[in-house]
Design an enzyme around this catalytic site. Structure first.
Site, short mmCIF file in Angstrom:
data_model
loop_
_atom_site.label_atom_id
_atom_site.label_comp_id
_atom_site.label_asym_id
_atom_site.label_seq_id
_atom_site.Cartn_x
_atom_site.Cartn_y
_atom_site.Cartn_z
N HIS A 22 0.83 -1.20 0.00
CA HIS A 22 0.00 0.00 0.00
C HIS A 22 0.87 1.26 0.00
CE1 HIS A 22 -4.01 -1.90 1.18
NE2 HIS A 22 -3.14 -2.91 1.22
N ASP A 132 -5.95 5.63 2.35
CA ASP A 132 -6.19 4.22 2.08
C ASP A 132 -7.62 3.86 2.46
OD1 ASP A 132 -6.01 1.17 2.64
OD2 ASP A 132 -4.11 1.67 1.65
#
Length: 466
Positions: A22, A132
């Site tokens: 990520h 995120d």
């Protein structure tokens, strides 16, 4: 909060989840925004900072674009609430998580970042946040401060479409036995999967709830920023916009923004092999003759399974990051005869783009998919968990630029997955690296997809900023 003058650049706050898969693409995203004059700040913790700091420093030291000085990227660190979350000291990244209990506590810790996030929005002039999708509370936080929130998940559009339809229709609730298959409703293609390949809400209700929360937060946000490109997921880009009805901006593959050895050597963790050594080894091999093997940063592979992988008979580069007992599984003399073992972080993009590499045996994480496809390398797909079984469908059934190894069990731990035997692996490798018609067709499609992507990236070197 007072707004800055029009002469000042936009200021965007990036907040990636605490995992390499990520963090690395979101840092690439910040570099892409900053290359177009946006002031970027990346929020993370002290233990996760080394994944970002080298590439940020390299960008900042070379922050000119078309003879204009660019805003530097700032890295803002906040403490990780290990004690409050019940995690051991130093466990601040998913890489350090070793048990299901720690994994659950890591997810719980996410909510504890609301206070420092609010403080930054209160004290700094932030125009938009890209957070995120795990940070579900950031949608409400941004709204309270009058700031746009865009969602970044690190997976592709197809995965978004599948996830939305599973949550919308819940086809798994009607299943009675473990060996049943599921047809994902409402998609442009017939996508059929084994129940064992999917996140089962009955077995993992906490993750199912998290998925529902992420969907709700995304629907309240301004849109999605996706590390993908139209030619790879054209049917699902249209489906996402027209059926699901959310905005989506495709900005990938973000790995292509790293255009030289220095960029790629600083991307993520410190590379554990000298690139010149790796390059010299690759240069000694015939074009298309090397099998590259890498299962990502979070995958745990048993020694018994690793022994089975050594069945292709091909020259190989093999990235080994986690085993049960060092390299005891490695057959004596194997590395000297035909292989290069990389123990740790590998310069993956540089390796994939070398002409000697003929196939990529991968867990099918989305970053690896886009990096392999961008390099024009056929993929041998071995999914383990998360979105990887869905990504397999894109590569194997929709775009047909790879083959499936035959993995059937979604699972984080070693004991949840069946052993895939050497003869199966050997056949899969032959299907993309052999002399048959199928292998030739897969390689041709992979090269064509690479050509289309690279051509479009060169022609459209810009990002639509909102």
């Amino acid at each position: 909060m007072e707004k800055h003058s029009k002469a000042e650049p936009l200021h965007i706050l990036f907040f990636p989840f605490f995992a390499p898969g990520h963090m690395v693409p979101m840092v690439d995203l910040a570099k892409l925004f900053s290359s177009h004059g946006v002031k970027s700040t990346i929020l993370t913790t002290h233990a996760s900072a080394p994944l970002s700091q080298p590439t940020i420093d390299h960008f900042n030291s070379n922050s000119t674009h078309h003879h204009h000085l660019l805003p530097i990227i700032a890295l803002q660190l906040v403490p990780f609430p290990s004690a409050e979350a019940g995690l051991p000291p130093g466990v601040e990244n998913v890489v350090s998580v070793t048990t299901p209990e720690m994994r659950a506590k890591m997810i719980q810790a996410i909510s504890l970042f609301r206070q420092p996030f609010d403080q930054i929005l209160r004290e700094q002039l932030i125009d938009a946040v890209i957070t995120d999708n795990f940070f579900v509370w950031s949608s409400d936080a941004a709204a309270e401060f009058g700031v746009l929130r865009l969602v970044f998940s690190g997976s592709g559009v197809f995965n978004h479409c599948v996830g939305d339809n599973l949550l919308r229709y819940d086809p798994m609730s009607a299943l009675q036995t473990e060996d049943e298959t599921v047809v994902i409703p409402g998609l442009p293609h017939k996508i059929e999967m084994l129940r064992t390949q999917m996140l089962d809400p009955k077995k993992r209700p906490e993750l199912w709830k998290l998925a529902l929360d992420m969907r709700e937060a995304a629907e309240k946000s301004f849109g999605d920023v996706v590390n993908s490109f139209y030619d790879l997921e054209s049917h699902y880009v249209e489906h996402y916009r027209n059926f699901i009805g959310r905005r989506a901006w495709l900005v990938g593959p973000l790995s292509l923004y790293n255009r030289d050895v220095a960029d790629n050597s600083r991307r993520g963790n410190k590379v554990s092999i000298d690139w010149d050594e790796c390059l010299n080894w690759l240069d000694s091999k015939q074009p298309g003759s090397v099998l590259y093997v890498c299962f990502g940063t979070l995958s745990h592979i048993s020694n018994a399974q690793l022994r089975e992988i050594d069945a292709s008979g091909k020259d190989f580069i093999w990235v080994v990051r986690d085993t049960e007992g060092g390299l005891d599984w490695l057959p004596e003399g194997l590395e000297e005869r035909r292989g290069l073992i990389i123990r740790g972080w590998a310069p993956q993009i540089l390796i994939l783009n070398h002409t000697a590499v003929g196939a990529f045996l991968t867990h099918c994480g989305w970053n690896s998919c886009t990096e392999g496809v961008s390099a024009g390398v056929p993929l041998i797909i071995w999914p383990l968990f998360a979105d990887q079984f869905y990504n397999e469908k894109v590569v194997v059934e929709i775009e047909k630029v790879g083959v499936a190894i035959g993995a059937k069990e979604f699972g984080f731990s070693l004991d949840t997955r069946s052993l895939i035997m050497a003869d199966v692996i050997e056949k899969a490798v032959e299907r993309v690296m052999g002399e048959g018609e199928e292998a030739a067709a897969v390689r041709k499609r992979a090269r064509e997809l690479r050509r289309r992507r690279r051509g479009r990236w060169k022609r459209v070197d810009h990002l639509l900023l909102i």
